[in-house]
Design an enzyme around this catalytic site. Sequence first.
Site, PDB file in Angstrom:
ATOM      1  N   THR A  15      36.459  30.038 -36.511  1.00  0.00           N
ATOM      2  CA  THR A  15      36.102  29.403 -36.443  1.00  0.00           C
ATOM      3  C   THR A  15      35.969  28.469 -35.693  1.00  0.00           C
ATOM      4  O   THR A  15      35.809  27.493 -34.290  1.00  0.00           O
ATOM      5  CB  THR A  15      34.927  28.092 -37.621  1.00  0.00           C
ATOM      6  OG1 THR A  15      34.058  29.252 -38.378  1.00  0.00           O
ATOM      7  CG2 THR A  15      34.474  26.789 -37.335  1.00  0.00           C
ATOM      8  N   THR A  91      37.941  30.943 -41.491  1.00  0.00           N
ATOM      9  CA  THR A  91      38.139  31.127 -43.025  1.00  0.00           C
ATOM     10  C   THR A  91      37.054  31.620 -44.064  1.00  0.00           C
ATOM     11  O   THR A  91      37.266  31.567 -44.449  1.00  0.00           O
ATOM     12  CB  THR A  91      37.183  29.474 -43.156  1.00  0.00           C
ATOM     13  OG1 THR A  91      35.797  28.982 -42.737  1.00  0.00           O
ATOM     14  CG2 THR A  91      37.950  27.947 -42.677  1.00  0.00           C
ATOM     15  N   ASP A  92      36.059  32.405 -43.756  1.00  0.00           N
ATOM     16  CA  ASP A  92      35.680  33.491 -44.221  1.00  0.00           C
ATOM     17  C   ASP A  92      36.834  34.185 -45.311  1.00  0.00           C
ATOM     18  O   ASP A  92      36.173  34.175 -46.121  1.00  0.00           O
ATOM     19  CB  ASP A  92      35.036  34.679 -43.502  1.00  0.00           C
ATOM     20  CG  ASP A  92      33.539  33.944 -42.861  1.00  0.00           C
ATOM     21  OD1 ASP A  92      33.347  32.638 -43.632  1.00  0.00           O
ATOM     22  OD2 ASP A  92      32.726  34.219 -42.492  1.00  0.00           O
TER      23      ASP A  92
END
Length: 338
Positions: A15, A91-92
């Site tokens: 992201t 961030t996943d």
Amino acid sequence: MTVSTRVAVFSLGGTIAMAPSAGGGVTPALTAGDLLAAVPGLEALHVELEMHDFRQLPGASLSFTDLVELASAIRHAVDRGIDGVVVTQGTDTIEETAYALDLMYGGQPPVVVTGAMRNPAMAGADGPANLLAAIRTAASGEARGLGCLVVFNDQVHAARWVRKTHTSSPAAFVSPNYGPVGHVIEGRISVPLRFDRGPVVTPDPRSAVRVGLHTVALGDDGGTALAIGDRADGLVVAAMGVGHVPADMVPALSELAERIPVVLASRIGAGPVHESTYGFNGSERDLLARGLISSGYLDALKARVLLHLMLASSETRTQITETFALASGRSKSPVRLP
């Protein structure tokens, strides 16, 4: 900090590096140079930055192969005299990738992982602030010797304990059991809590290990766990409470534990797997007696990372059990005051 402080920045996408695409939504597009150019006040740090566009992927698409190669690149950078490393990514998977890097890295210069919950096209994008805080941390002597850290929202977390607990909040990353080990305040790094480093593992980059993860739910009879275990080299069971499963599931887990390493974790997200409180069929005492390996304070995702890397290192069941006791905090306290 002095002008001689050198920090290597490895960009993996995510992201923090996304931009609007012609087909709609955002996709990874920005380079490490683009990310650094968007950080205000970077010049005032007097840090020499070395940029590496390592991957350009969403966090969900990163693999163990990517991480093994990244760990090697980080070691080479440290061998060349780099004072600290920053990794930017989606961030996943940060709670998994950061711990994997921590397990594969034994150096003294800090490795700091960060990213963003809001992409650069959104109001209040948090990427530049997180990246600035991560660079400050990587260049700071306060973080030296702590292995891999995660810096988000001006908090410093140990990779072993950090979890993502919200789908979209900039304050998504927390460490449920121990809290952050430090903070970034007015440009200064404070890490008052020191902690023992975990084990270092050296996986074979050619290994094709497969580790399953099964979350136990109401009425689970073990059939799904057996199906997963039949196609896996190891299995992590995210059990109820302090390490409990339905009685109907016990035969399946007992059978699997005779064939492959089966790690007993908790699906709760905070607190350890117990060892001897309960004694009923399917309790933690019962399952551990049947050969399951306790994950201690490691949550199920972290336990899967550790088991994967240990199997990829061709470790024996005894070595796996001993390493889990060390990594999970059961063999000695994981946190100590300076």
